[in-house]
Design a protein around this motif. Structure first.
Motif, PDB file in Angstrom:
ATOM      1  N   PRO A 158      31.738  43.687  39.222  1.00 30.22           N
ATOM      2  CA  PRO A 158      33.133  43.494  39.632  1.00 30.22           C
ATOM      3  C   PRO A 158      33.570  44.409  40.767  1.00 30.22           C
ATOM      4  N   VAL A 159      34.668  43.998  41.430  1.00 30.73           N
ATOM      5  CA  VAL A 159      35.278  44.764  42.513  1.00 30.73           C
ATOM      6  C   VAL A 159      36.726  45.037  42.115  1.00 30.73           C
ATOM      7  N   ASP A 160      37.075  46.311  42.047  1.00 31.59           N
ATOM      8  CA  ASP A 160      38.451  46.678  41.677  1.00 31.59           C
ATOM      9  C   ASP A 160      39.216  47.316  42.823  1.00 31.59           C
ATOM     10  N   SER A 161      38.517  47.667  43.890  1.00 26.02           N
ATOM     11  CA  SER A 161      39.170  48.252  45.054  1.00 26.02           C
ATOM     12  C   SER A 161      38.739  47.464  46.288  1.00 26.02           C
ATOM     13  N   PHE A 162      39.692  46.820  46.933  1.00 28.22           N
ATOM     14  CA  PHE A 162      39.396  45.958  48.067  1.00 28.22           C
ATOM     15  C   PHE A 162      39.856  46.613  49.374  1.00 28.22           C
ATOM     16  N   PRO A 163      39.073  46.475  50.442  1.00 31.07           N
ATOM     17  CA  PRO A 163      39.510  46.982  51.747  1.00 31.07           C
ATOM     18  C   PRO A 163      40.753  46.233  52.220  1.00 31.07           C
ATOM     19  N   PRO A 164      41.406  46.757  53.244  1.00 34.81           N
ATOM     20  CA  PRO A 164      42.585  46.050  53.790  1.00 34.81           C
ATOM     21  C   PRO A 164      42.229  44.642  54.249  1.00 34.81           C
ATOM     22  N   ALA A 165      43.077  43.685  53.906  1.00 32.84           N
ATOM     23  CA  ALA A 165      42.850  42.277  54.223  1.00 32.84           C
ATOM     24  C   ALA A 165      43.979  41.773  55.128  1.00 32.84           C
ATOM     25  N   SER A 180      48.092  38.268  49.888  1.00 32.36           N
ATOM     26  CA  SER A 180      47.818  37.103  49.039  1.00 32.36           C
ATOM     27  C   SER A 180      46.326  36.860  48.885  1.00 32.36           C
ATOM     28  N   ILE A 181      45.526  37.280  49.869  1.00 33.89           N
ATOM     29  CA  ILE A 181      44.065  37.164  49.747  1.00 33.89           C
ATOM     30  C   ILE A 181      43.562  38.095  48.652  1.00 33.89           C
ATOM     31  N   VAL A 182      44.066  39.325  48.657  1.00 33.60           N
ATOM     32  CA  VAL A 182      43.651  40.300  47.650  1.00 33.60           C
ATOM     33  C   VAL A 182      44.033  39.824  46.251  1.00 33.60           C
ATOM     34  N   SER A 183      45.179  39.161  46.137  1.00 32.41           N
ATOM     35  CA  SER A 183      45.607  38.644  44.836  1.00 32.41           C
ATOM     36  C   SER A 183      44.606  37.633  44.290  1.00 32.41           C
ATOM     37  N   VAL A 184      44.119  36.760  45.158  1.00 28.21           N
ATOM     38  CA  VAL A 184      43.129  35.768  44.722  1.00 28.21           C
ATOM     39  C   VAL A 184      41.812  36.455  44.362  1.00 28.21           C
ATOM     40  N   LEU A 185      41.394  37.411  45.186  1.00 27.43           N
ATOM     41  CA  LEU A 185      40.145  38.120  44.911  1.00 27.43           C
ATOM     42  C   LEU A 185      40.226  38.882  43.584  1.00 27.43           C
ATOM     43  N   GLN A 186      41.353  39.510  43.314  1.00 28.64           N
ATOM     44  CA  GLN A 186      41.512  40.227  42.052  1.00 28.64           C
ATOM     45  C   GLN A 186      41.469  39.269  40.859  1.00 28.64           C
ATOM     46  N   ALA A 187      41.977  38.061  41.055  1.00 32.67           N
ATOM     47  CA  ALA A 187      41.980  37.087  39.961  1.00 32.67           C
ATOM     48  C   ALA A 187      40.583  36.560  39.642  1.00 32.67           C
ATOM     49  N   ILE A 188      39.625  36.805  40.556  1.00 31.47           N
ATOM     50  CA  ILE A 188      38.277  36.257  40.353  1.00 31.47           C
ATOM     51  C   ILE A 188      37.226  37.351  40.171  1.00 31.47           C
ATOM     52  N   LEU A 189      37.277  38.398  40.994  1.00 32.57           N
ATOM     53  CA  LEU A 189      36.186  39.370  41.056  1.00 32.57           C
ATOM     54  C   LEU A 189      36.484  40.696  40.377  1.00 32.57           C
ATOM     55  N   SER A 190      37.693  40.913  39.872  1.00 32.48           N
ATOM     56  CA  SER A 190      38.015  42.190  39.243  1.00 32.48           C
ATOM     57  C   SER A 190      37.351  42.296  37.866  1.00 32.48           C
ATOM     58  N   THR A 191      37.340  43.513  37.339  1.00 34.84           N
ATOM     59  CA  THR A 191      36.733  43.744  36.022  1.00 34.84           C
ATOM     60  C   THR A 191      37.450  42.966  34.934  1.00 34.84           C
ATOM     61  N   ALA A 250      39.181  40.212  35.237  1.00 36.88           N
ATOM     62  CA  ALA A 250      38.940  38.774  35.366  1.00 36.88           C
ATOM     63  C   ALA A 250      37.572  38.393  34.821  1.00 36.88           C
ATOM     64  N   CYS A 251      36.556  39.194  35.143  1.00 42.28           N
ATOM     65  CA  CYS A 251      35.200  38.866  34.688  1.00 42.28           C
ATOM     66  C   CYS A 251      35.052  39.006  33.181  1.00 42.28           C
ATOM     67  N   LYS A 252      35.857  39.874  32.563  1.00 41.21           N
ATOM     68  CA  LYS A 252      35.757  40.090  31.126  1.00 41.21           C
ATOM     69  C   LYS A 252      36.604  39.121  30.319  1.00 41.21           C
ATOM     70  N   THR A 253      37.806  38.797  30.851  1.00 40.31           N
ATOM     71  CA  THR A 253      38.742  37.972  30.077  1.00 40.31           C
ATOM     72  C   THR A 253      38.691  36.498  30.451  1.00 40.31           C
ATOM     73  N   GLY A 254      38.202  36.160  31.650  1.00 40.59           N
ATOM     74  CA  GLY A 254      38.128  34.765  32.058  1.00 40.59           C
ATOM     75  C   GLY A 254      38.736  34.535  33.429  1.00 40.59           C
ATOM     76  N   LEU A 255      38.239  33.528  34.121  1.00 46.56           N
ATOM     77  CA  LEU A 255      38.665  33.237  35.492  1.00 46.56           C
ATOM     78  C   LEU A 255      39.695  32.118  35.502  1.00 46.56           C
ATOM     79  N   PRO A 256      40.494  32.049  36.563  1.00 42.22           N
ATOM     80  CA  PRO A 256      41.431  30.924  36.698  1.00 42.22           C
ATOM     81  C   PRO A 256      40.678  29.632  37.010  1.00 42.22           C
ATOM     82  N   THR A 257      41.321  28.506  36.806  1.00 42.95           N
ATOM     83  CA  THR A 257      40.728  27.214  37.144  1.00 42.95           C
ATOM     84  C   THR A 257      40.949  26.922  38.625  1.00 42.95           C
ATOM     85  N   VAL A 258      40.287  25.891  39.099  1.00 50.63           N
ATOM     86  CA  VAL A 258      40.472  25.484  40.496  1.00 50.63           C
ATOM     87  C   VAL A 258      41.919  25.059  40.739  1.00 50.63           C
TER      88      VAL A 258
END
Length: 579
Positions: A355-362, A366-377, A379-387
């Motif tokens: 997982p990635v919990d710290s993202f460089p400046p984007a 709103s990009i970071v929000s999507v990345l956190q919803a998919i690649l954060s710790t 998200a990977c432990k509790t489940g990912l959003p649907t398409v």
């Protein structure tokens, strides 16, 4: 309908994405060189391991072949003099172990054929280029309208997939790419259903799916033809690479990388999510999304390699998402892979680790929000959003798409049911693998904690406390038993007969026993000890504790020197009379 069919007898469907680990166990010196004994293991199963023997020169050849990647790998330097010294061999062994760790953990090097052959020569001794040429030649006999221009060496990352640049004799200027692939471990369609599904691909039409010119499959492999694009894939665009270059040269260490602009990220992301939603709604398994599988045509993205899931080929990111038990369906796999793709579009490179919990400046929060919803710790432990949930997020919700082409995607009912069952089988194998990895992680964590220095100190301290406590309890029990014994003796008066205090009992070693005499003559009975009065009767047992006290006093006052020496007339010796 036979939806699950056993592989051909003798054929091993190996998952090439399962990582290999290598550990140098020992070294042995020969006459002029040193050999290193390496233990290689596939996956987390300790039973799936083997030994190989490699010299330093073998490492050197491998390293020279990997230089095409542009990476600086930590191979220990050569040494001509003193290379047989024990200290030098031990130091070199450490360096070679570090080298193995680097190449087996790198996401691209670990999957390349050079590294696989070095570590597992038995499984990767087959020349897949030759096999592919044979299959393509047989195909051209039945389809003489096609002609091979050149093989595209190391065009992709898969070991069991080969590419050829071909052309049609009717249209000499048009270049097309023929891909040949061996069947993989996730092939759960019957041969008949597989052939039907592969042929179906050529009739499929969608704005964001790259069209297939021709496709066919047999019992062991499949062949697909598409138009060749000079512009290349989305990964070629990000890495500023030429499509025909070698895979390791293009993508391992690109000199020029550049993230996309915000409007491109939003537009491309929306297109990819829309086509994923389209496939999910129709029950078509994909699971192979990455930047090299997205073809660019101006501002339009088109997915490649829809046949991979039909052929049972493992995903590029399988070694990543197999670590997380919540990513256990092909729909969630597509979302996870989209997270990797979005990260690469934003920063120009894939994430170093997930997982990635710290993202460089984007370019946008709103990009970071999507990345956190998919690649954060979390998200990977509790489940990912649907398409569908991703499409509703601010980054993509207001992006307008203009589709001029009407989709054509009609799957026969019988084939649709087969695809559904095959999809369930693919997910079941993934879940079983995730379960093994999960239990292995728990065991390794417990073992590491048990062997840590801090834990060893805690166990030593605890052992000392228990030892002291045990000693104290034993001392108390002994005192209690002794006191209880005294009380019982005094209260009951039942004790063993004791000798008189004035006549202490001698030690057993001084007791006199009867000595047998040889006949004739019969020996006289041995005299009784002088200090024992045989006529005296033993005193009756005391009725209170006074006798016991007297006995203890007698024993304490006993002196060995006060004993008298007994003289015995030994008559056992035979007497011979003279005369």
């Amino acid at each position: 309908m036979a939806f699950m069919e056993k592989p051909t007898a003798g054929k091993i469907l190996l998952d090439d994405t399962v990582p290999l680990t290598a550990c140098i166990e020992a070294s042995q010196s020969q006459q002029s060189h040193t050999e290193y004994i390496i233990r290689v293991q596939r996956g987390v199963s300790s039973e799936n391991n083997w030994q190989i023997i490699r010299r330093y020169s073998d490492f050197d050849v491998l390293n020279n072949n990997l230089l095409i990647s542009g990476l600086t790998l930590p191979l220990p330097p050569k040494k001509l003099i003193g290379n047989m010294d024990r200290e030098f061999i031990a130091e070199r062994q450490k360096g070679l172990q570090n080298y193995l760790n680097v190449i087996t953990t790198h996401p691209m090097l670990s999957n390349c054929e050079l590294v696989k052959k070095f570590l597992d020569p038995n499984s990767y001794s087959v020349n897949y280029t030759e096999i592919a040429l044979q299959q393509v030649s047989m195909f051209f006999r039945s389809e003489p309208n096609w002609e091979v221009i050149e093989p595209l060496k190391d065009f992709g990352w898969r070991i069991r997939k080969r590419y050829f640049l071909i052309k049609s004799k009717d249209q000499n200027k048009e270049r097309q790419v023929l891909s040949w692939a061996d069947l993989g471990p996730d092939k759960f369609l019957s041969d008949r259903d597989l052939q039907s599904a592969i042929k179906f691909l050529s009739s499929l039409s969608h704005t964001h799916i790259y069209p297939v010119t021709f496709a066919m499959a047999n019992e062991t492999s499949a062949l697909v033809i598409r138009m060749y694009s000079e512009k290349g894939t989305l990964k070629d665009y990000i890495c500023k690479a030429k499509p025909k270059d070698l895979y390791l040269k293009k993508y391992c260490c690109p000199k020029k990388i550049q993230g996309l602009e915000l409007h491109q990220i939003r537009n491309f992301g929306r297109q990819i999510l829309e086509v994923l939603k389209f496939l999910h709604e129709r029950g078509f398994p994909y699971g192979h999304l990455h930047s090299a599988n997205v073809m660019l045509d101006g501002d339009t993205c088109r997915l490649l390699d829809l046949e991979n899931s039909l052929l049972g080929l493992p995903s590029f990111y399988r070694s990543f998402f197999s670590q997380f038990r919540k990513i256990n369906t092909l729909e969630s796999v597509d979302v996870y892979c989209f997270g990797h793709l979005l990260y690469e579009m934003t920063y120009g490179r894939p994430p170093d680790a997930v997982p990635v919990d710290s993202f460089p400046p984007a370019p946008s929060t709103s990009i970071v929000s999507v990345l956190q919803a998919i690649l954060s710790t979390d998200a990977c432990k509790t489940g990912l959003p649907t398409v569908c949930q991703l499409l509703q997020m601010p980054l993509f919700s207001d992006v307008q798409l203009f589709n001029s082409e009407k989709p054509q995607f009609k799957i026969p009912t019988k084939l649709k049911e087969s695809l559904k069952i095959a999809k369930e089988c693919i997910e079941k194998r993934l879940q079983e693998e995730q379960k093994l990895i999960y239990h292995h992680k728990r065991f390794t964590k417990a073992q590491s904690h048990h062997c840590s220095e801090e834990e060893k100190k805690k166990r030593k301290i605890l052992a000392r406390k228990k030892s002291r406590q045990f000693a104290n309890e034993n001392g108390e029990d002994h005192s209690a038993k002794y006191s209880s014994s005294n009380n019982n003796s005094a209260g009951s008066g039942a004790s063993s007969p004791l000798t008189s205090p004035s006549s202490p009992t001698p030690p057993p070693s001084l007791g006199v026993s009867s000595v047998p005499s040889p006949p004739p003559p019969p020996p006289p009975p041995p005299p009784a000890p002088p200090h024992l009065d045989m006529s005296a009767k033993a005193d009756p047992p005391p009725v209170n504790g006074a006798g016991r006290v007297a006995l203890l006093s007698s024993i304490q006052n006993f002196k060995k020197g006060a004993l008298k020496k007994t003289v015995i007339d030994d008559c056992s010796t035979p007497r011979i009379s003279s005369g």
